[in-house]
Structures are given as structure tokens and as C-alpha cells.
Design a protein around this motif. Sequence first.
Motif, PDB file in Angstrom:
ATOM      1  N   UNK A   1       0.837  -1.198   0.000  1.00 41.35           N
ATOM      2  CA  UNK A   1       0.000   0.000   0.000  1.00 41.35           C
ATOM      3  C   UNK A   1       0.868   1.243   0.000  1.00 41.35           C
ATOM      4  N   UNK A   2       0.309   2.291  -0.533  1.00 38.33           N
ATOM      5  CA  UNK A   2       0.962   3.589  -0.458  1.00 38.33           C
ATOM      6  C   UNK A   2      -0.103   4.628  -0.148  1.00 38.33           C
ATOM      7  N   UNK A   3       0.250   5.587   0.709  1.00 41.06           N
ATOM      8  CA  UNK A   3      -0.712   6.587   1.157  1.00 41.06           C
ATOM      9  C   UNK A   3      -0.049   7.957   1.179  1.00 41.06           C
ATOM     10  N   UNK A   4      -0.766   8.937   0.701  1.00 39.64           N
ATOM     11  CA  UNK A   4      -0.371  10.335   0.846  1.00 39.64           C
ATOM     12  C   UNK A   4      -1.422  10.976   1.731  1.00 39.64           C
ATOM     13  N   UNK A   5      -1.007  11.447   2.924  1.00 41.24           N
ATOM     14  CA  UNK A   5      -1.960  11.943   3.909  1.00 41.24           C
ATOM     15  C   UNK A   5      -1.525  13.316   4.415  1.00 41.24           C
ATOM     16  N   UNK A   6      -2.528  14.182   4.560  1.00 41.05           N
ATOM     17  CA  UNK A   6      -2.319  15.494   5.177  1.00 41.05           C
ATOM     18  C   UNK A   6      -3.297  15.624   6.333  1.00 41.05           C
ATOM     19  N   UNK A   7      -2.802  16.130   7.471  1.00 41.02           N
ATOM     20  CA  UNK A   7      -3.684  16.387   8.609  1.00 41.02           C
ATOM     21  C   UNK A   7      -3.161  17.603   9.371  1.00 41.02           C
ATOM     22  N   UNK A   8      -4.084  18.260  10.059  1.00 38.25           N
ATOM     23  CA  UNK A   8      -3.699  19.459  10.796  1.00 38.25           C
ATOM     24  C   UNK A   8      -4.574  19.613  12.030  1.00 38.25           C
ATOM     25  N   UNK A   9      -4.024  20.303  13.027  1.00 39.67           N
ATOM     26  CA  UNK A   9      -4.771  20.670  14.234  1.00 39.67           C
ATOM     27  C   UNK A   9      -5.164  22.144  14.227  1.00 39.67           C
ATOM     28  N   UNK A  10      -4.658  22.879  13.243  1.00 33.74           N
ATOM     29  CA  UNK A  10      -4.861  24.335  13.216  1.00 33.74           C
ATOM     30  C   UNK A  10      -5.396  24.750  11.852  1.00 33.74           C
ATOM     31  N   UNK A  11      -6.693  24.569  11.644  1.00 30.64           N
ATOM     32  CA  UNK A  11      -7.314  24.960  10.380  1.00 30.64           C
ATOM     33  C   UNK A  11      -7.198  26.464  10.140  1.00 30.64           C
ATOM     34  N   UNK A  12      -7.082  27.232  11.214  1.00 27.76           N
ATOM     35  CA  UNK A  12      -7.036  28.693  11.087  1.00 27.76           C
ATOM     36  C   UNK A  12      -5.775  29.166  10.355  1.00 27.76           C
ATOM     37  N   UNK A  13      -4.748  28.313  10.220  1.00 24.56           N
ATOM     38  CA  UNK A  13      -3.501  28.718   9.564  1.00 24.56           C
ATOM     39  C   UNK A  13      -3.567  28.574   8.049  1.00 24.56           C
ATOM     40  N   UNK A  14      -4.732  28.219   7.527  1.00 24.02           N
ATOM     41  CA  UNK A  14      -4.883  28.057   6.076  1.00 24.02           C
ATOM     42  C   UNK A  14      -4.418  29.319   5.340  1.00 24.02           C
ATOM     43  N   UNK A  15      -3.646  29.181   4.266  1.00 26.71           N
ATOM     44  CA  UNK A  15      -3.126  27.940   3.675  1.00 26.71           C
ATOM     45  C   UNK A  15      -1.683  27.631   4.081  1.00 26.71           C
ATOM     46  N   UNK A  16      -1.127  28.433   4.997  1.00 25.21           N
ATOM     47  CA  UNK A  16       0.300  28.313   5.324  1.00 25.21           C
ATOM     48  C   UNK A  16       0.506  27.287   6.440  1.00 25.21           C
ATOM     49  N   UNK A  17       0.216  25.996   6.137  1.00 25.90           N
ATOM     50  CA  UNK A  17       0.273  24.958   7.161  1.00 25.90           C
ATOM     51  C   UNK A  17       1.694  24.533   7.512  1.00 25.90           C
ATOM     52  N   UNK A  18       2.666  24.862   6.644  1.00 28.93           N
ATOM     53  CA  UNK A  18       4.027  24.395   6.892  1.00 28.93           C
ATOM     54  C   UNK A  18       5.033  25.544   6.918  1.00 28.93           C
TER      55      UNK A  18
END
Length: 715
Positions: free
Chosen positions: A361-378
Motif C-alpha cells: 500500500x501507499x498513502x499520501x496523507x495530510x492532517x492538521x490541528x490548526x485549520x485557522x492557519x490556512x493555507x500556510x500549514x508548513x
Amino acid sequence: MLPPHRPFPPPPSCPRRRCRGRRNILLAAALLLTAAASAQTVPGPRRYEISSIAFEGNASLGRNDLVAQLSTKETPGFFSRFLHTSISEKLGRKNEYLSRATLGSDLKRLKTYYENRGFSEAVIDTALAYDEGGESVDVTFRIAEGYRSIIDSLAYTGIVNTSGVVWTEILSSPRIVVGDPFDAALLEEEVARVMKIFSNAGYPNALFVRDSSWARRYTSTRNYRVRLSFDLGRMYFFGPVTIRQEVDSLRDPLPREDITDDILTRQLTYVPGQHYSVEDSVTSVSNLNRLGIFDLRRMSLLVPPRSDTSVTVPTLIFFRPKDRHELGPELIVSDEGGQLNLGAGLGYTHRNFFGGARIFSTHLRFRTQTLREFPNYFGKNTDAVSNLDLTFELVQPYVFSNRVKGSWSFSFIVDKQKPYRQNIVRNKFGFTNRFTEYTNGFLDWTLEAIGSETNDNYIGDTTDLEIQRQRRLLQHEQFNSILSFTIQRDKSNDIFSPSEGFIHSATFDEAGLFPLLIQGVFPNLPSTQFYRVSLIGRWYTEVSPHRYSILALKAKGGFEEKYGESRSDTGRAIPQTHRFYAGGGSSVRGWNSRDLIASGDPQYGGNLALEGSVELRTNILQGLHDGLFDKIWLVQFVDVGNVWAEASDFRFSEFAVAAGLGFRYDTFFGPFRIDWGFRVYNPAEAPGRQWITQRKLFGQTFKEGIFHFGIGHAF
């Protein structure tokens, strides 16, 4: 004493006709007055509400066990009565009133209960105490237990022509032995245990012969002699195995040739000719279900009846293959890191990769705890908490035996926390071994290279030089080789919402041994030598029957330390991913994730962690049985714990305490959780402001309360 009788005086004289009329009027009036008086003075049966039920003299048997024998009940509390009378008769409980007939039946049941536990001489009576108003009563059961009989002898009969192994198992862990107090319930458990031994030793048709079994109490000794009689019948053996594949005439009309019979037979814990065992058949079904490349439709093992001469038990397996290739989107909802994570992903799965039931299997996953930082999550200098993960994984279900499963994964990860961003390349080998029915072991070897960048806003926001030094360490590259072994014993009764049992686990990590071995080839590897120990215990018990109210407890402790050359090297740090943190939805819930620490920097973590929690979970609308509102649980909790930068910093006075309320809603993937926690004791506050009683209730304590969202119970 009644006063002496005095005759009424004669009526005055009057004309005969007039007197007759007066007498009729007086008689009618007297009848009316008598009827009215009767209506006012003749009451119905008086009812006394039961305020309490108590026991006196029950030195050997607990109150809860005795209460369970009674039909007489205490009147419930106000809230329970309110639900019953104002919301629905299916909820809560009504007022309870004294019934002498019911009380008499309860006395008989208690007497029988005591006799079945060896108290044949027990004397039980009741005492009723009425309140001054005559509206309620307290019921007390007075018990004189007397002598408790023991078992003088215990014999097993009818067990002939069996192997010594059977006798060894029977005698190895009996539920009751000679010298124990007599207990009819334990004798029944002993019979069930012995019958299970027979079913796993080739005797599935064994019988417990009640007519030939007895427990006799002798007046001379006042003790019991017990005989348990069995009829084993024939010994049976596993027979041939037949495997049949179901096909979907529309989707895949031909059987899958890549799923061969040996894939299934390797997961069976028995072979034809071996003596029959119920435990082996159950374990085999579990192994087949875990493969993941097909749906097990049915596995039948038909034991011939006792009247049949056959002694073989054939196996018939029906299965339907799952899709060989699967590509699909993923919706991610988790509570990783003690906070609610939301995200999405895309996954591909290949079932039976190059045969052997392997799954790639291969998975590409994104998750966050701070939706308010959209779009600068990183962004390096943001407060975002996010994760991007690309992982390739291969699972091998059979390694050396069907008890051992292996896996290999390779990952590229970008992990953004408030104080730093890490770029991680991780290679991991894992093995899972099922030691016994309830005990599993996990062995992992992780190789990872980590590049870190520190949030510039966090370096200078403190004047503490030690914290600044720790934060700068995060900028250093690291190479980690971590060996991890976990042993877990799980005897809980439900995977999502257990009500009885326990889960114990211990994890031991070691890092630095492999880099030390290759130091001659790679002398400048930025690795740290350290060890880590984590212990977790969780316990569950029903405090009200039928899963209405469940008490859950958790204790957790962890310690880690550098060793070898790294111990004295201040330029080497234990990796962020292997440090301890406190606060969050699965920790001390009066604080946010990673916001609690007794000494040091909370975002940097610590080397010592101690936590404890207690929860009372109540299925408040259980009585509705409507499949909608009866899935609601209300939770009350208390958490205690903290993290210390070093073990030498530990102080008892630095344990933080939080309490709160929670809401759960059962779903097919586990309970959805909302918790609201507030701080009862905050050791970081100045003296005089640490306890909840020393702060404003609404302006500070409740205002600073924290909501936590998650999937599954907190523990």
C-alpha cells in the motif's frame, strides 16, 4: 383500657307520631354522618418509601454482591426520579416502596446465597426504622454468618484413558481446591474450566454428569465433600480441509487463481490428524480474518454426534476475494498528539502482492490541528501544527509461522509543530508476535534522518538561557537508529468501549547501538545514545449493571536518559519524536496539547512523565433502546500528572490536577468525544493562586477551561 359502658339516657317523651318522624330524621342524619366519617377515617394501605438499605454482620460477603440478590430497592436520587417522571418511563427509576412480601422473598434469596457460599448456619433478619412523619423507612438486614464450611475433599471421576497432559492442566490452575471455603459458584466455574480443557484435548463431546456429581455437607465436620463426574466420550481428530472460493458472476466470474489453498492452510493452527481443539479452530478463524485479502464467509468444523462412529472433524472454508487493486480518497479524523486532527488523503492498496497474501500500500496523507492557519500549514515561523506523510508499506502475514507478521515501510514526512518544522526520512521494519490468546509482542527497528528548522519566534521569546539552548538544539540534523520492543496484555471485553478487564503494556526503546557499530565507517553520524521505558495500565469495571455506568482508570509513567558518550555531550539531544509531553485530550485535559511541563520548555518535552486519570462513563439514556439517543454517554473525569525536563527535577508538589465533563456518542468507528477540562491545581501559578478555590470561579477557572475533541475514549 376502654372506659366502663354507660347506657345512653332515654329520649324525652313526645307524641307517638311526632316522635316517629323525629326518629326517622335523626336516623337519616346519623347514617349520613356515619358515611361521611367512614369516608374520612378508613384509609387505604399505607406506603413507606425506602430511604436506605443497609447490612450488618456481613463480614465475608460484600455489600454489592448482597444488593444484587434483592428485589427491594432504595429510592433513587432526584435526577433519576426526574428523568423517570418528566422525560420517559424508560429512563431513570421511580420511587421505591416497602413490600413485606418482597422483603420476605429477599430474605429467602439471601439465605440461599449464603448457603451456596458455605454459610449453612447463617441467620438473617430485618429491622425497619420509620421516620417521625411515617412516610419513609430504612431497611437493615442483620446477618449472623456463623461457621463457613470448607471443602474437605474434591474428586474428579470418569476421566479415564487420557494423556497425562490433560490431568496436568486440570490440576495446574483450579478455580477451587481442598481447604477453600465452599462456594457453589466457583464449583460451576471449575466445571466450565475442566470442560474447556476437554474440548481442547480432543473431547468436544464430553459431558458433565450432574446426576453422579454432588456436594455433601456432613454434620460431624460441618464441611463438604465434593465429587465432579464427567463422561469424555471418544477422542476426535481434525480431518481433511476443503476450501471453496465464492465468485461474483458480474464483477469477476472466474475464481482468483492467485489466491491458492496454501495461503489459507498456513493460517490454520492445526493439521489433519491432530487431536481436535476448539481453541485451535477459533484462533484459525481469527488468523484468516486478519489476512485482509478476502472476506471469510464461513468456516465450519462439524463434530460428529456421540452416536456416530466417525472420529474425524472435517473443515470447510468458504471465502470471497476482495478487490486486488483499490484506489480511493481518505477522510482523516484522529486524536493523534492529544488533539483533534482533521485531514484528507489518497491511498492505493494491492492485495496479494506477488502472492503469499502480501499487501502493498501507499498513502499520501495530510492532517492538521490548526485549520485557522490556512493555507500556510508548513510555514516555519507560523503556529501551525500539521503533518504531510507519504508512506510505502509492505505487510508479510507469515514470517516463520502464522503467529508472526512482518512489515516494512518507507516514509517521507514533513512534521510542523509550533516551535519547529522537521523533514524526516524514515525506514522501519516491524514484527508482531502473538504469544498467547491475550498477549502480543511488537518489535520495531526504525532508521530515520531528521532535518529541523526552528521557529524564529520561539528562540527569543524567553530569557531562560537553558530553554534557548534546548530550542537551538532542534536546528541540528539527527540520524536515529531506534530498537523498540512492546509487550501488551489485553483482557478488555471491547475494542472501542470496554466495560470490564484491563490493558497493560510496557515499551522499551534503545537508540545508538547501531550507529556505534558502524562508527568506524561513518564517524560523524549525528546520533544520540539513549534508552526509554514507558509503562501504561488501564482498568475498566461496571459500577452499575448492563453497562449503564463504567469506571475507567489509567496510570502512565515514562523515563528516558542518554547514555554512553552522549550522556556528557550537551550538543546531543534525545529526538523530539521520542520525548514525553503532557496536556491534551488524552493527557491532563485542563491544558492544551504540549502545554504542560513542571520544568523546562513544554514544546521541547521532558525525560520523565507521570500521569493518572479516572473517568465515570454513564450511558444516561440507555433505557430508550432506540438506536439513536441511547448511544449518548456523559463522562466525569479527574486527571493528574506532569512532565519534568530531568528526573532530578521531580517534585510531588508539581503534579497538576484537572477535572471536567465529557460527552461521547458511539459510532461504528468508535465514540466521538468532546471533553471540557478545567484546572483544579496549577503548580505553575504563584503561591496563593494555585488551587481552584484561590481563583475566581467564572472569571478565571471556567474562562480558562479547554475543549478537546477526538475519536475514541481518552484511554
